[in-house]
Design a protein around this motif. Structure first.
Motif, short mmCIF file in Angstrom:
data_model
loop_
_atom_site.label_atom_id
_atom_site.label_comp_id
_atom_site.label_asym_id
_atom_site.label_seq_id
_atom_site.Cartn_x
_atom_site.Cartn_y
_atom_site.Cartn_z
N PRO A 117 39.08 10.04 49.04
CA PRO A 117 37.76 9.72 49.62
C PRO A 117 37.82 9.32 51.08
N GLU A 118 38.98 8.90 51.58
CA GLU A 118 39.10 8.46 52.97
C GLU A 118 39.38 9.62 53.92
N ALA A 119 39.52 10.83 53.41
CA ALA A 119 39.85 11.97 54.28
C ALA A 119 38.74 12.18 55.30
N ALA A 120 39.13 12.43 56.54
CA ALA A 120 38.17 12.60 57.63
C ALA A 120 38.66 13.70 58.56
N VAL A 121 37.71 14.32 59.24
CA VAL A 121 38.03 15.33 60.25
C VAL A 121 38.29 14.63 61.57
N HIS A 122 39.38 14.98 62.22
CA HIS A 122 39.68 14.45 63.56
C HIS A 122 40.40 15.52 64.35
N GLY A 123 40.65 15.22 65.62
CA GLY A 123 41.24 16.22 66.49
C GLY A 123 42.56 16.76 66.00
N GLY A 124 43.34 15.91 65.30
CA GLY A 124 44.65 16.35 64.87
C GLY A 124 44.63 17.32 63.70
N ASN A 125 43.59 17.30 62.86
CA ASN A 125 43.59 18.19 61.69
C ASN A 125 42.46 19.21 61.70
N GLN A 126 41.60 19.16 62.70
CA GLN A 126 40.43 20.03 62.70
C GLN A 126 40.82 21.51 62.70
N GLN A 127 41.76 21.87 63.58
CA GLN A 127 42.14 23.28 63.63
C GLN A 127 42.83 23.71 62.33
N ALA A 128 43.63 22.82 61.74
CA ALA A 128 44.29 23.17 60.48
C ALA A 128 43.26 23.45 59.39
N ILE A 129 42.22 22.62 59.30
CA ILE A 129 41.17 22.84 58.30
C ILE A 129 40.43 24.14 58.58
N ALA A 130 40.07 24.35 59.84
CA ALA A 130 39.30 25.54 60.20
C ALA A 130 40.07 26.81 59.89
N ARG A 131 41.33 26.84 60.26
CA ARG A 131 42.10 28.08 60.09
C ARG A 131 42.51 28.28 58.63
N THR A 132 42.62 27.18 57.87
CA THR A 132 42.83 27.33 56.43
C THR A 132 41.62 28.01 55.79
N CYS A 133 40.43 27.55 56.14
CA CYS A 133 39.21 28.17 55.59
C CYS A 133 39.14 29.64 55.98
N ALA A 134 39.49 29.95 57.22
CA ALA A 134 39.40 31.34 57.68
C ALA A 134 40.44 32.21 57.00
N GLN A 135 41.67 31.71 56.86
CA GLN A 135 42.71 32.53 56.24
C GLN A 135 42.41 32.79 54.77
N LEU A 136 41.82 31.81 54.10
CA LEU A 136 41.47 31.99 52.69
C LEU A 136 40.14 32.71 52.52
N ARG A 137 39.56 33.15 53.64
CA ARG A 137 38.34 33.97 53.66
C ARG A 137 37.16 33.28 53.00
N GLY A 138 37.18 31.93 52.95
CA GLY A 138 36.05 31.20 52.39
C GLY A 138 35.90 31.33 50.89
N VAL A 139 36.95 31.77 50.19
CA VAL A 139 36.88 31.94 48.73
C VAL A 139 36.92 30.55 48.08
N PRO A 140 35.89 30.16 47.35
CA PRO A 140 35.83 28.79 46.84
C PRO A 140 37.02 28.39 45.97
N GLY A 141 37.49 29.29 45.09
CA GLY A 141 38.62 28.95 44.24
C GLY A 141 39.87 28.64 45.05
N ALA A 142 40.15 29.47 46.05
CA ALA A 142 41.32 29.26 46.90
C ALA A 142 41.17 27.99 47.74
N LEU A 143 39.95 27.76 48.25
CA LEU A 143 39.72 26.54 49.03
C LEU A 143 39.92 25.30 48.17
N GLY A 144 39.50 25.36 46.91
CA GLY A 144 39.69 24.22 46.02
C GLY A 144 41.16 23.92 45.80
N LEU A 145 41.97 24.97 45.61
CA LEU A 145 43.40 24.76 45.42
C LEU A 145 44.05 24.22 46.69
N ALA A 146 43.67 24.78 47.85
CA ALA A 146 44.21 24.30 49.12
C ALA A 146 43.83 22.84 49.36
#
Length: 826
Positions: free
Chosen positions: A202-231
């Motif tokens: 619950p304490e997870a937050a977006v900040h400068g250090g992880n923003q690109q990692a989150i964004a590019r994870t979503c893009a690489q997984l093509r926004g597929v909800p099942g894959a995003l849930g596992l990631a």
């Protein structure tokens, strides 16, 4: 009539009330995993299809890859249909292990028909998983019973009267920036990722250090909800950065270890995969389609972030006759996915890309993995050579597209060529040189230095040679440490510039010397451009010639610099070198702005944008970074601050340069991290915010104003030929310092604002310090500029420094500018 898995509502009960609409979650809220995120438009479209009037009941098939969210979307549409029409609904999941899969669906349709009143709305039957159902029988039964059908399946199965609707991943972030965390977190794929992440952390937050990692994870997984849930499940415990690093590495590397740690079964085990398993033959042979498919799947472990069909064919070793059949088998089973994303080939980019979905990982073992790794590295080295040649010879959009699409594979190839027992460091250096062609077109100086330094050091460790040493020297100069590069230039790199590396050495000597000895440094740059042209590298020669032109502007030879930029433009247009032509026009816009020709500057800048936009957003950003934050600016901190301003401006106006709706180039995000490390978070955010309020043309004219107001690096003390003569009267008039009388012209508040400007405070910081509005600060600064006759904050700061020194001299003491002003807001 009862039927399996299909609860039929009693006709005596009133219809279920429509679901209460849920307001969209705020940017940083944590929506429940039960919520359906980002599907509102699809639900509305499907509802209109199911309720449309017609002679026969509607039938809609939702089809898409595993994990894309077909079942949940169908459930949401079913609830919306029931709420909108008051009709009875039922859902059936056809059995696949035994019996006839279609019989349960037909029985459900007949049961719904019995429940329906004579004049009531058509009931809705939802068939979740209709891949094995005989659609003609189902549609015939539903049509005769007056039942509307909504089915889900993995593959599109056209049939008369059936409307096929593809279900794709959620909308992706196309870029991200520290400047806009709220807008980033509102993107549906990011919103879902964060929601899943926060169910465990619950304490997870977006900040400068992880923003690109989150964004590019979503893009690489093509926004597929099942894959995003596992990631997100892995990221909650390991961190988003760890998950992204694993995703951007080869499929058989860290990602495999991570998935096994979290209990995901291998596609090569006895665990059932949808539609069957790829196994069947022995790993090394092509005795059957199963064996070829198994080999193809195992060989995918050497790739990273997808690949083209040509790459898989070249590296797999599967015979041509069986390749297409094996590939179709893997696609049909969902062990590979195919998209229209670009991929690199030996002759340029194509709009076809294969990816291994998370549902197919970990991959089965490959006995020939080491041989495949080296084949992968050498294939992508050839792809990079073609792309670099395309950038140099005119087909620059193609070359840039290949480098961006294959970034992860090229990085893996470089690592392999350095570390593989049969690899060759010379091959790695060739690949590094080709990568550098791309980064010079699209990246800031900090990234070029960051890419070069580890490569050069590794090359020097494996095989000390002049070539590796020159790369190390280039990294040192680009990092803003020319004094540290002098021993490398004068010693190990050798004094001879007639060899194959002569053009690079001359350029590096020029960049290293230009701040301490402008005449000698600029002359070296000009000789480097001539040398590169003589060696046939006209694209590289144009880049170095523009560096020489900019040096002329910075150190007083304005006419000669503008002539050089014009010559470079003419040559680029003759060759069809779009990037060099756009860069030359940007330099000419800067020269016009420095001379006060405002209209001409705007016209040239508009023409430059029109030229560079045809190459894509990375080229637009790269050209502006090279001009406004390049190696001719002294000091890494100054370059980093200028880079951050350009990034803030570019991100704010990025919509004008992203012309491909399916592309997620992350143009800004890729450049932010090294700049943030140099500046620190607070200074980085301040520079981003400053740039966000300006246009790209504003940045160019502000840069010119700083040159015009004396913001250029100091010239050498001893005058040299071509630089020591008196400047033109107009230049003297523009650079004349404000006299002591000017102090009397400023009000006390204007003087106070000027002192804070001299301390480097932003408008917002000044407003907070003086407890006035930011707009009032802007008005004060404009009035100060008018009264002092200067065109930028640099002129105000210079006046404040001189005024403090005059006061200090009068009082017999030495005071720093801004003395007596609180500095706690800096």
């Amino acid at each position: 009539m009862p039927f399996p898995n299909a609860p039929v509502p009693s006709p005596s009960l009133p219809p279920s009330p429509p679901p209460t609409p849920t307001p969209p979650p705020s940017s940083f809220s944590s929506p429940s995993p039960a919520e359906l995120i980002g599907r509102d438009e699809e639900i509305a479209h499907l509802l209109s299809l199911l309720t449309r009037p017609g002679p026969a009941p509607a039938a809609v098939l939702l089809h898409g890859a595993p994990g894309v969210g077909k079942s949940r979307l169908a459930a949401a549409v079913t609830a919306a249909y029931r709420g909108a029409t008051g009709a009875a609904t039922a859902t059936v999941v056809p059995p696949t292990a035994t019996g006839d899969p279609g019989s349960a669906a037909v029985e459900a349709a007949l049961a719904l028909a019995a429940v329906r009143g004579e004049q009531g709305p058509a009931p809705l039957l939802t068939v979740d998983g209709a891949d094995a159902v005989d659609q003609r029988n189902l549609l015939a039964a539903a049509g005769s019973a007056g039942v509307v059908v909504l089915a889900t399946a993995r593959a599109d199965r056209p049939a008369a009267g059936l409307v096929s609707v593809p279900v794709r991943g959620l909308r992706l972030p196309r870029d991200c920036s520290t400047a806009d965390p709220e807008g980033f977190a509102a993107v549906p794929s990011v919103q879902l990722y964060l929601a899943r992440l926060r169910t465990l952390n619950p304490e997870a937050a977006v900040h400068g250090g992880n923003q690109q990692a989150i964004a590019r994870t979503c893009a690489q997984l093509r926004g597929v909800p099942g894959a995003l849930g596992l990631a997100a499940r892995m990221a909650a415990l390991e961190g988003p950065e760890t998950v992204w690093n694993a995703l951007s590495a080869p499929y058989g590397g860290r990602l495999t270890d991570l998935l096994r740690m979290y209990g995901v079964p291998s596609a090569g085990t006895d665990a059932e995969t949808d539609g069957g398993r790829a196994g069947g033959g022995d790993d090394g042979g092509d005795s059957g389609d199963g064996g070829s498919a198994q080999r193809l799947l195992a060989r995918c472990a050497v790739f990273a972030d997808g690949f083209g069909t040509e790459a898989l064919r070249e590296i797999s070793g599967v015979r041509t006759a069986g390749f297409a059949t094996a590939l179709h088998t893997l696609l049909a089973q969902g062990l590979l996915t195919l998209s229209a994303q670009p991929s690199g080939q030996l002759d340029g980019p194509v709009r076809t890309r294969l990816q291994v979905p998370l549902t197919a990982l970990p991959l089965p073992p490959d006995p020939g993995a080491e041989t495949a790794r080296l084949a992968h590295a050498r294939y992508y080295a050839r792809v990079a050579r073609t792309a670099a040649r395309q950038i140099a010879e005119g087909d620059q959009r193609a070359g840039i597209t290949v480098f961006r699409a294959e970034e992860a594979n090229l990085r893996a190839a470089l690592e392999t060529l350095f570390t593989h027992g049969d690899g060759d460091p010379d091959e790695a250096l060739d690949l590094a040189e080709d990568l550098l062609v791309h980064w010079y077109a699209t990246g800031p100086t900090a990234i070029r230095a960051g890419v070069l330094d580890p490569l050069a050091r590794r090359a020097a460790t494996h095989r000390p040679c002049r070539r590796a040493q020159s790369l190390l020297t280039e990294a040192t100069v680009l990092a803003g440490h020319p004094e540290a590069a002098r021993p490398l230039l004068d010693g190990a790199a050798g004094a001879d510039t007639s060899g194959p590396d002569g053009g690079r050495l001359l350029r590096l000597r020029g960049l290293a010397a230009v701040h301490s000895d402008p005449a000698d440094g600029t002359a070296s740059l000009r000789r480097a451009a001539e040398r590169r042209a003589a060696d046939g590298d006209r694209h590289g020669a144009a880049r170095v010639a523009l560096e020489a032109a900019l040096a002329d502007l910075l150190y007083g030879e304005v006419r000669r610099g503008e002539d050089t930029a014009l010559e470079t433009l003419c040559g680029a247009l003759r060759r069809g070198d779009v990037f060099a032509a756009g860069s030359a026009l940007l330099h000419l816009a800067l020269f016009a702005a420095a001379a006060g020709r405002t209209r001409q500057a705007a016209d040239r800048h508009a023409r430059a944008l029109a030229s560079l936009r045809s190459l894509g957003a990375p080229a637009v950003l790269g050209a502006h970074l090279t001009l406004l934050a390049g190696p001719l600016l002294p000091g890494p901190t100054g370059r980093a601050r200028a880079t951050a301003r350009v990034l803030g401006c570019f991100y704010a106006s990025r919509a004008a340069f992203l012309d491909d709706p399916d592309e997620s180039p992350f143009t800004t995000a890729r450049c932010e991290e090294p700049v943030r490390r140099l500046l620190g978070e607070e200074a980085f955010r301040a520079a981003l915010a400053e740039g966000a309020g300006l246009s790209l043309l504003d940045l160019v004219t502000a840069f010119a104003a700083r040159r015009r107001d004396g913001g250029a690096p100091a010239a050498p003390e001893a005058p040299r030929a071509g630089y020591g003569g008196p400047p033109a009267p107009a230049v003297l008039e523009r650079r004349a310092p404000a006299t002591a009388a000017a102090t009397e012209e400023l009000t006390p508040r204007q003087t106070e604002v000027s002192q804070l400007v001299a301390l480097g405070l932003s408008n917002k910081q000044i407003a907070r310090q003086l407890e006035i509005s930011e707009w009032t600060v802007v008005n004060h600064i404009r009035e100060v500029m008018r009264r002092l006759g200067c065109a930028s904050r640099v002129g105000i700061a210079r006046w404040a420094h001189e005024a403090e020194h005059r006061r200090a001299a009068t009082a017999g003491m030495s005071l720093s500018p801004g003395a007596g002003v609180r500095r706690d807001a800096v």
